[in-house]
Design an enzyme around this catalytic site. Structure first.
Site, PDB file in Angstrom:
ATOM      1  N   GLY A  27       0.825  -1.214   0.000  1.00 13.93           N
ATOM      2  CA  GLY A  27       0.000   0.000   0.000  1.00 13.93           C
ATOM      3  C   GLY A  27       0.850   1.251   0.000  1.00 13.93           C
ATOM      4  O   GLY A  27       1.957   1.260  -0.552  1.00 13.93           O
ATOM      5  N   CYS A  33       3.749   4.389  15.937  1.00 16.53           N
ATOM      6  CA  CYS A  33       4.732   3.397  16.397  1.00 16.53           C
ATOM      7  C   CYS A  33       5.808   3.069  15.378  1.00 16.53           C
ATOM      8  O   CYS A  33       6.984   3.324  15.614  1.00 16.53           O
ATOM      9  CB  CYS A  33       4.001   2.129  16.813  1.00 16.53           C
ATOM     10  SG  CYS A  33       2.780   2.449  18.087  1.00 16.53           S
TER      11      CYS A  33
HETATM   12  C1  UGA Z   1       1.972  -1.525  15.852  1.00 13.82           C
HETATM   13  C2  UGA Z   1       2.223  -3.032  16.075  1.00 13.82           C
HETATM   14  O1  UGA Z   1       1.477  -3.798  15.132  1.00 13.82           O
HETATM   15  C3  UGA Z   1       1.834  -3.437  17.500  1.00 13.82           C
HETATM   16  O2  UGA Z   1       2.170  -4.803  17.729  1.00 13.82           O
HETATM   17  C4  UGA Z   1       2.618  -2.553  18.492  1.00 13.82           C
HETATM   18  O3  UGA Z   1       2.276  -2.858  19.839  1.00 13.82           O
HETATM   19  C5  UGA Z   1       2.292  -1.095  18.210  1.00 13.82           C
HETATM   20  O4  UGA Z   1       2.667  -0.787  16.856  1.00 13.82           O
HETATM   21  C6  UGA Z   1       3.059  -0.253  19.181  1.00 13.82           C
HETATM   22  O5  UGA Z   1       4.297  -0.285  19.126  1.00 13.82           O
HETATM   23  O6  UGA Z   1       2.468   0.329  20.101  1.00 13.82           O
HETATM   24  P1  UGA Z   1      -0.171  -0.014  15.258  1.00 13.82           P
HETATM   25  O7  UGA Z   1       0.808   1.092  15.034  1.00 13.82           O
HETATM   26  O8  UGA Z   1      -1.369   0.248  16.082  1.00 13.82           O
HETATM   27  O9  UGA Z   1       0.581  -1.302  15.925  1.00 13.82           O
HETATM   28  O10 UGA Z   1      -0.704  -0.447  13.815  1.00 13.82           O
HETATM   29  P2  UGA Z   1      -0.494  -1.646  12.770  1.00 13.82           P
HETATM   30  O11 UGA Z   1      -1.743  -2.377  12.643  1.00 13.82           O
HETATM   31  O12 UGA Z   1       0.715  -2.406  13.089  1.00 13.82           O
HETATM   32  O13 UGA Z   1      -0.281  -0.806  11.422  1.00 13.82           O
HETATM   33  C7  UGA Z   1       0.816   0.093  11.274  1.00 13.82           C
HETATM   34  C8  UGA Z   1       0.853   0.658   9.884  1.00 13.82           C
HETATM   35  O14 UGA Z   1       1.249  -0.345   8.947  1.00 13.82           O
HETATM   36  C9  UGA Z   1      -0.488   1.183   9.349  1.00 13.82           C
HETATM   37  O15 UGA Z   1      -0.278   2.397   8.669  1.00 13.82           O
HETATM   38  C10 UGA Z   1      -0.969   0.112   8.398  1.00 13.82           C
HETATM   39  O16 UGA Z   1      -1.798   0.608   7.396  1.00 13.82           O
HETATM   40  C11 UGA Z   1       0.345  -0.375   7.851  1.00 13.82           C
HETATM   41  N1  UGA Z   1       0.300  -1.753   7.315  1.00 13.82           N
HETATM   42  C12 UGA Z   1       0.076  -2.803   8.139  1.00 13.82           C
HETATM   43  C13 UGA Z   1       0.512  -1.969   5.963  1.00 13.82           C
HETATM   44  O17 UGA Z   1       0.716  -1.032   5.165  1.00 13.82           O
HETATM   45  N2  UGA Z   1       0.494  -3.261   5.475  1.00 13.82           N
HETATM   46  C14 UGA Z   1       0.280  -4.319   6.293  1.00 13.82           C
HETATM   47  O18 UGA Z   1       0.290  -5.462   5.776  1.00 13.82           O
HETATM   48  C15 UGA Z   1       0.052  -4.082   7.652  1.00 13.82           C
END
Ligand code: UGA
Length: 434
Positions: free
Chosen positions: A257, A264
């Site tokens: 994406g 984070c």
């Molecule tokens: C992340 C980690 O997943 C958690 O395990 C961790 O506890 C947290 O950071 C933290 O350090 O507090 P979070 O930032 O809430 O969690 O969100 P994610 O769901 O991990 O997504 C992060 C970003 O990656 C988003 O912008 C999402 O759109 C993107 N993403 C995620 C992708 O572009 N592709 C994916 O396959 C997955």
């Protein structure tokens, strides 16, 4: 058990609410009196599904309270969690002044043994620094322990994650600290059957940065792959599916994406690169992860540019301002890259996000925000999708086409199937699908 949590930000508030929900007595402390007053009135400073209900239930049951006094917090419990912010400081390394301040203040108010647990995301060896700080500021020879207990919650599913953890990691140096932390997590271990991993403090601290960096690396890997797919005439979604079914790889975090955002990954990867540098290791792999993440946004911007030729005076609907669905958080969101760029190029922007618009509007109050997604897309030359909200996925393509001036979609989240959208009459550009 009595537990104090210092810091009522995202991590502190969610953790405090969950601990209280599991049956502990929790006092959440924050030096921001306005925030404490707000929480006492039952108002949540952040949006997280289920949080307000649990806070209310626990407050009503007398197991959760809020205070602006660190002295009260120090006296209240033997176990004190530090969940204050570690914002990026000069050159990207984490600013540790809030953590250090909590250490100093707790030391000044301690009247007996305390276990100070790092919950905030901190550089490895913070435990050592905390121990030095406590020893320095303690008035008497009072015993204490320091421990690390990193947080793995995701925004948008934090309550669910807290109640079904993949693992709980604790970094400890004494049996006394281990016994206390086992007691804190006993209710959820019993209920969910998850594993409690006990290790030394430095390993626990590193586990957090190692996990977040690895997940960021997985995203950058698939994003780099998306570029190859575009050049080779392949479909990155199909490639990811083919890879993800291998259990050693796993299907999660292989969604190509506009790159990762949020409070984070960008901050933690940056901080970890600096930590490694300071320790004497040049973590070039992670530097590349950061570069790929940035390039992904530039590449999508080029697609817009290419499609519109001239951006000046074009009406563009931006669907999604939050960094991911299920949250109102816009920190480091892709929208913060695209909107200033498009605005600078003279586009007329129409913005939509079901819950992130309010926080975004604090930064860009002069922009036009729409509550209704169909109203937002009416008369536009291009729709740019930045967050995979269900409302976007459920858009009726025929109605969308009828509403837009020119049917062009730039999809930064690969929501639609290219063949179906093109069959519906759209010019469609997504990520990694030729
Ligand atoms: C992340 C980690 O997943 C958690 O395990 C961790 O506890 C947290 O950071 C933290 O350090 O507090 P979070 O930032 O809430 O969690 O969100 P994610 O769901 O991990 O997504 C992060 C970003 O990656 C988003 O912008 C999402 O759109 C993107 N993403 C995620 C992708 O572009 N592709 C994916 O396959 C997955």
């Amino acid at each position: 058990m009595n537990i104090t949590i210092v810091g009522t930000g995202y991590v502190g508030l969610v953790t405090g609410a969950c601990f209280a929900d599991w049956g502990h007595n929790v006092l959440c402390v924050d030096n921001n009196e306005k925030k404490v007053a707000m929480l006492r009135r039952g108002e949540m400073p952040i949006y997280e599904i289920g949080l307000a209900e649990i806070v209310k239930r626990c407050v009503d049951a007398g197991r959760l309270a809020f205070s602006a006094s660190i002295e009260e917090g120090t006296k209240f419990a033997e176990v004190i969690f530090i969940a204050v912010g570690t914002p990026p400081g000069y050159r990207g390394e984490a600013n540790m002044s809030y953590v250090e301040q909590v250490g100093r203040l707790v030391a000044q108010h301690m009247d007996g043994y305390r276990l100070l647990v790092e919950k905030s995301t901190v550089p490895v060896n913070t435990g050592e620094q905390l121990k030095r700080t406590l020893a320095k500021y303690l008035r008497d020879d009072i015993p204490f322990d320091v421990a690390s207990n990193p947080e793995f919650l995701k925004e948008g599913t934090a309550m669910e994650d807290a109640n079904n953890p993949d693992r709980i990691v604790i970094g400890i140096e004494s049996e006394r600290a281990a016994v206390l932390l086992r007691q804190v997590y006993a209710p959820i271990i019993k209920k969910s059957g998850c594993k409690l991993l006990e290790m030394n403090i430095a390993s626990a601290e590193l586990t957090k940065h190692a996990s977040n960096s690895f997940l960021a690396m997985k995203i950058s890997y698939i994003n780099a792959m998306s570029r190859v797919c575009e050049l080779a005439g392949a479909d990155v979604k199909q490639v990811a599916q083919g890879m993800g079914l291998d259990k050693r790889i796993g299907a999660q975090f292989l969604y190509a994406g506009v790159g990762y955002g949020g409070s984070c990954f960008p901050k933690d990867v940056d901080a970890f690169v600096h930590i490694a540098d300071r320790l004497g290791y040049n973590f070039e792999l992670l530097k590349e992860v950061q570069r790929i993440n940035k390039a992904q946004r530039e590449h999508l911007l080029q697609k817009i540019q290419h499609e519109l030729w001239v951006i000046q005076d074009k009406n563009i609907a931006v669907l999604g301002l939050a960094f991911k669905p299920g949250t109102d958080d816009v920190r480091e969101a892709p929208s913060l890259f695209f909107i200033p760029q498009l605005r600078e190029a003279g586009a007329k922007l129409r913005l939509w996000d079901p819950i992130g618009a309010e926080k975004f509007a604090e930064l860009y109050p002069e922009q036009k925000y729409y509550k209704d997604i169909m109203e937002c897309v009416t008369g536009v030359d291009l729709v740019l999708i930045l967050t995979e909200w269900p409302e976007v996925k459920q858009l009726d393509l025929a109605k969308l086409k009828a509403a837009m001036k020119v049917p062009v979609i730039i999809d930064g989240r690969n929501i639609f199937e290219p063949d179906a959208v093109r069959a519906a009459g759209f010019t469609y550009h997504s990520v990694g699908r030729a």
